[in-house]
Design a protein around this motif. Structure first.
Motif, PDB file in Angstrom:
ATOM      1  N   UNK A  94       0.864  -1.189   0.000  1.00 18.12           N
ATOM      2  CA  UNK A  94       0.000   0.000   0.000  1.00 18.12           C
ATOM      3  C   UNK A  94       0.894   1.231   0.000  1.00 18.12           C
ATOM      4  N   UNK A  95       0.400   2.309  -0.581  1.00 19.57           N
ATOM      5  CA  UNK A  95       1.163   3.560  -0.619  1.00 19.57           C
ATOM      6  C   UNK A  95       0.219   4.735  -0.400  1.00 19.57           C
ATOM      7  N   UNK A  96       0.750   5.745   0.264  1.00 21.22           N
ATOM      8  CA  UNK A  96       0.000   6.981   0.481  1.00 21.22           C
ATOM      9  C   UNK A  96       0.986   8.137   0.488  1.00 21.22           C
ATOM     10  N   UNK A 100       4.531  15.233   2.165  1.00 21.97           N
ATOM     11  CA  UNK A 100       5.974  15.432   2.002  1.00 21.97           C
ATOM     12  C   UNK A 100       6.637  14.229   1.338  1.00 21.97           C
ATOM     13  N   UNK A 101       6.255  13.022   1.785  1.00 21.65           N
ATOM     14  CA  UNK A 101       6.883  11.798   1.285  1.00 21.65           C
ATOM     15  C   UNK A 101       5.814  10.776   0.922  1.00 21.65           C
ATOM     16  N   UNK A 102       6.194   9.843   0.056  1.00 23.67           N
ATOM     17  CA  UNK A 102       5.352   8.676  -0.200  1.00 23.67           C
ATOM     18  C   UNK A 102       5.653   7.677   0.916  1.00 23.67           C
ATOM     19  N   UNK A 103       4.604   7.232   1.599  1.00 21.97           N
ATOM     20  CA  UNK A 103       4.731   6.261   2.678  1.00 21.97           C
ATOM     21  C   UNK A 103       4.172   4.937   2.170  1.00 21.97           C
ATOM     22  N   UNK A 104       4.950   3.866   2.361  1.00 21.01           N
ATOM     23  CA  UNK A 104       4.546   2.558   1.868  1.00 21.01           C
ATOM     24  C   UNK A 104       4.386   1.582   3.033  1.00 21.01           C
ATOM     25  N   UNK A 105       3.625   0.538   2.781  1.00 19.40           N
ATOM     26  CA  UNK A 105       3.406  -0.509   3.776  1.00 19.40           C
ATOM     27  C   UNK A 105       3.353  -1.856   3.068  1.00 19.40           C
ATOM     28  N   UNK A 106       3.915  -2.855   3.723  1.00 19.37           N
ATOM     29  CA  UNK A 106       3.868  -4.215   3.188  1.00 19.37           C
ATOM     30  C   UNK A 106       3.693  -5.183   4.349  1.00 19.37           C
TER      31      UNK A 106
END
Length: 114
Positions: A94-96, A100-106
């Motif tokens: 997932x990405x959001x 300021x930054x792209x935050x990702x999750x796995x």
């Protein structure tokens, strides 16, 4: 199903429920206590069962984890390190954007937990 598999399944189910924020409120103390008691009872019945026999993740890591962070090389190295330990990817990343930054999750899961 062997007793070791039952203990591992109960342990991973408990950890997954605790880590899942939506499920946390639904988790009853009685259920958690019963699960922990079953695992403890199994280990008392079979004292030869050790952590290595249960095929648990190393260093006390949980069976289910969600890695999050900025979308950069550091995050990719964290995912790669988890995969090299034996974890498997679970679901899609997932990405959001936080402004300021792209935050990702796995999500990752220990293979014995499936």
């Amino acid at each position: 199903m062997p007793k070791v598999d039952i203990a591992l399944s109960l342990y991973c189910e408990l950890i997954s429920r605790i880590l899942c924020l939506n499920c946390f409120q639904k988790l009853r103390i009685a259920t958690m206590t019963k699960t922990l008691a079953e695992i403890g009872l199994l280990m008392m019945i079979n004292p030869e069962i050790k952590n290595d026999d249960l095929h648990l993740p190393p260093d006390g890591l949980p069976c289910y984890r969600i890695l999050t962070g900025k979308d950069d090389a550091k995050f990719c190295h964290r995912v790669s390190e988890a995969l090299s330990l034996g974890y498997q990817l679970y679901g899609s990343p997932a990405a959001t954007f936080n402004g300021q930054d792209v935050i990702v999750a796995q999500a990752i899961i220990w293979p014995e937990a499936q």
